[in-house]
Design an enzyme around this catalytic site. Structure first.
Site, mmCIF file in Angstrom:
data_model
loop_
_atom_site.group_PDB
_atom_site.id
_atom_site.type_symbol
_atom_site.label_atom_id
_atom_site.label_comp_id
_atom_site.label_asym_id
_atom_site.label_seq_id
_atom_site.Cartn_x
_atom_site.Cartn_y
_atom_site.Cartn_z
ATOM 1 N N GLU A 1 0.832 -1.207 0.000
ATOM 2 C CA GLU A 1 0.000 0.000 0.000
ATOM 3 C C GLU A 1 0.864 1.252 0.000
ATOM 4 O O GLU A 1 0.537 2.244 -0.641
ATOM 5 C CB GLU A 1 -0.933 0.006 1.211
ATOM 6 C CG GLU A 1 -2.000 -1.065 1.147
ATOM 7 C CD GLU A 1 -2.870 -1.052 2.380
ATOM 8 O OE1 GLU A 1 -4.038 -0.615 2.274
ATOM 9 O OE2 GLU A 1 -2.389 -1.484 3.445
ATOM 10 N N TYR B 1 -13.084 27.652 4.001
ATOM 11 C CA TYR B 1 -13.061 26.262 3.536
ATOM 12 C C TYR B 1 -11.946 25.990 2.537
ATOM 13 O O TYR B 1 -11.510 24.851 2.401
ATOM 14 C CB TYR B 1 -14.425 25.782 3.022
ATOM 15 C CG TYR B 1 -15.132 26.671 2.041
ATOM 16 C CD1 TYR B 1 -14.789 26.694 0.702
ATOM 17 C CD2 TYR B 1 -16.185 27.472 2.460
ATOM 18 C CE1 TYR B 1 -15.464 27.501 -0.198
ATOM 19 C CE2 TYR B 1 -16.876 28.275 1.568
ATOM 20 C CZ TYR B 1 -16.505 28.281 0.239
ATOM 21 O OH TYR B 1 -17.172 29.084 -0.651
ATOM 22 N N ILE C 1 -6.557 4.419 8.789
ATOM 23 C CA ILE C 1 -7.253 5.613 8.316
ATOM 24 C C ILE C 1 -8.016 6.273 9.467
ATOM 25 O O ILE C 1 -8.303 7.464 9.409
ATOM 26 C CB ILE C 1 -8.156 5.327 7.095
ATOM 27 C CG1 ILE C 1 -9.186 4.241 7.375
ATOM 28 C CG2 ILE C 1 -7.303 4.977 5.890
ATOM 29 C CD1 ILE C 1 -10.184 4.032 6.222
ATOM 30 N N GLU C 2 -8.287 5.528 10.535
ATOM 31 C CA GLU C 2 -8.891 6.123 11.725
ATOM 32 C C GLU C 2 -7.955 7.166 12.341
ATOM 33 O O GLU C 2 -8.380 8.243 12.769
ATOM 34 C CB GLU C 2 -9.206 5.060 12.782
ATOM 35 C CG GLU C 2 -10.232 4.038 12.351
ATOM 36 C CD GLU C 2 -9.628 2.796 11.694
ATOM 37 O OE1 GLU C 2 -8.651 2.919 10.907
ATOM 38 O OE2 GLU C 2 -10.133 1.703 11.958
ATOM 39 N N LYS D 1 -11.572 4.522 1.546
ATOM 40 C CA LYS D 1 -10.418 3.863 0.930
ATOM 41 C C LYS D 1 -10.974 2.836 -0.062
ATOM 42 O O LYS D 1 -11.376 1.750 0.315
ATOM 43 C CB LYS D 1 -9.592 3.189 2.030
ATOM 44 C CG LYS D 1 -8.318 2.546 1.567
ATOM 45 C CD LYS D 1 -7.561 2.005 2.780
ATOM 46 C CE LYS D 1 -6.237 1.395 2.403
ATOM 47 N NZ LYS D 1 -5.482 0.940 3.588
#
Length: 120
Positions: free
Chosen positions: A22, A54, A73-74, A100
């Site tokens: 990855e 933004y 990813i957390e 993902k």
């Protein structure tokens, strides 16, 4: 009074994940940010300096996602939420969702997704 700013489907190429492959190959990640903002004065006075810009929020998200590798990813979502709340103190809560699409799962799925809410 509070209001919500949403950035949806922000796309970035990055190299997050547990597996070495990855990191080597990388992939696209998609980020949603839902920002609950307590800045009534910004609306009344119509001033961007008193609310969340933004464009600046997007740049911060991009910097974090395309920066150093995270295994989870957390953890990435938590860092984004924390950083947004630090940069913009008028954010009462940041809910960050990361998708993902090419998760290393032995099966067929559209994507893996996590959401982390970060209170101020």
């Amino acid at each position: 009074m509070s209001y919500v700013i949403r950035l949806r489907n922000c796309a970035f190429f990055a190299r997050h994940g547990v597996h070495d492959e990855e990191e080597r190959m990388g992939q696209r990640f998609y980020v949603d940010a839902e920002l609950t903002v307590d800045a009534e004065g910004a609306i009344e006075r119509d001033r961007i300096g008193e609310t969340v810009d933004y464009g600046a929020a997007f740049s911060l998200i991009e910097q974090i996602v395309t920066g150093r590798r995270r295994f989870l990813i957390e953890a990435l979502a938590q860092e984004i939420g924390r950083s947004l709340c630090e940069q913009f103190p008028m954010i009462a809560q940041a809910a960050i969702t990361i998708r993902k699409p090419n998760a290393p799962v032995n099966g067929v799925l559209d994507h893996v997704e996590v959401t982390v809410a970060w209170p101020r």
